[in-house]
Scaffold this motif. Structure first.
Motif: not given
Length: 244
Positions: A17-24, A40-48
């Motif tokens: 999820f951290r890598r996803a945030v970095e990608a977004f 999608n960045r918010c979704a990844a941050r929330l999941a993290l």
């Protein structure tokens, strides 16, 4: 979605999820108005925040930041918010309410904000089963918070049941929604008992919902327990009537 794809490749969920945030982040550096990347960045941050919370204060701060970003996405002048953004906003405010409840802070304002967010989603897509079910669960949570404060939870319980009814009209074979509607009926019967009214009709409705949920998901231990509790209530009520 990117974080889930990385996790499916066998990577640690937190790292994924951290890598996803970095990608977004990179996508938004190049296209700052990209609504999908921001959501999608918010979704990844929330999941993290959910799987790697750190300290209680840290997770609360991260969730507040996510709520603020999603709130900004639906303000006048912002690009038109889609139903996905509205539902994610509801999920973020719901997570904030849970964090507040865990820290002893009154979660009701955050629950109200989450309920309103799902209402915005339903204005856009009235037949969203997810938004109906999630809003119903939040309204049920709010109703349960009102009881010890001396406030009348009945209107909230009726509203929650109406949302679950609407969700089940669209998707009748949903064991999760059947279970939570059963919980709402059980709570309604409990309030009837508190008011010295007959709780049996509401409790029987709860039992029926738990029966239906278990017919679809027979190995759900929580629903078996819920059904046992409502049957215990019905048995005690029948015993009390027999003693009159």
């Amino acid at each position: 979605a990117l974080g889930e794809a990385l996790e499916a490749r066998g990577e640690d969920a937190g790292i994924a999820f951290r890598r996803a945030v970095e990608a977004f982040d990179a996508a938004l550096d190049l296209a700052p108005t990209d609504r999908d990347a921001r959501r999608n960045r918010c979704a990844a941050r929330l999941a993290l925040a959910r799987i790697d919370p750190g300290s209680a204060g840290d997770v609360a701060g991260r969730i507040r930041a996510i709520c603020a970003e999603l709130d900004a996405a639906v303000q006048p002048g912002a690009p038109s918010a889609d139903v996905g953004t509205c539902e994610l906003r509801g999920a973020a405010w719901s997570a904030r309410a849970r964090a507040e409840a865990g820290s002893g802070t009154d979660p009701r304002p955050s629950l109200e904000a989450a309920i309103a967010a799902y209402g915005s989603a339903l204005e856009r897509v009235p037949r969203s089963v997810n938004a109906l079910a999630e809003r119903g669960c939040l309204v049920l949570d709010l109703a349960e918070l009102l009881r010890p404060r001396g406030e009348n939870p009945r209107p909230r319980l009726k509203s929650a049941i109406a949302d679950f009814d609407a969700a089940l009209a669209l998707r009748p074979r949903n064991p999760t929604v059947l279970r939570v509607r059963g919980l709402a009926h059980r709570a309604s019967g409990d309030r009837d008992a508190d008011a010295h009214a007959d709780p049996a009709p509401a409790w029987r409705s709860a039992e029926h919902d738990f029966d239906a949920a278990l017919a679809l998901r027979p190995d759900d231990a929580e629903t078996h327990h819920d059904r046992g509790l409502v049957r215990l209530r019905l048995a005690r009520a029948e015993t009390a009537r027999g003693g009159d």
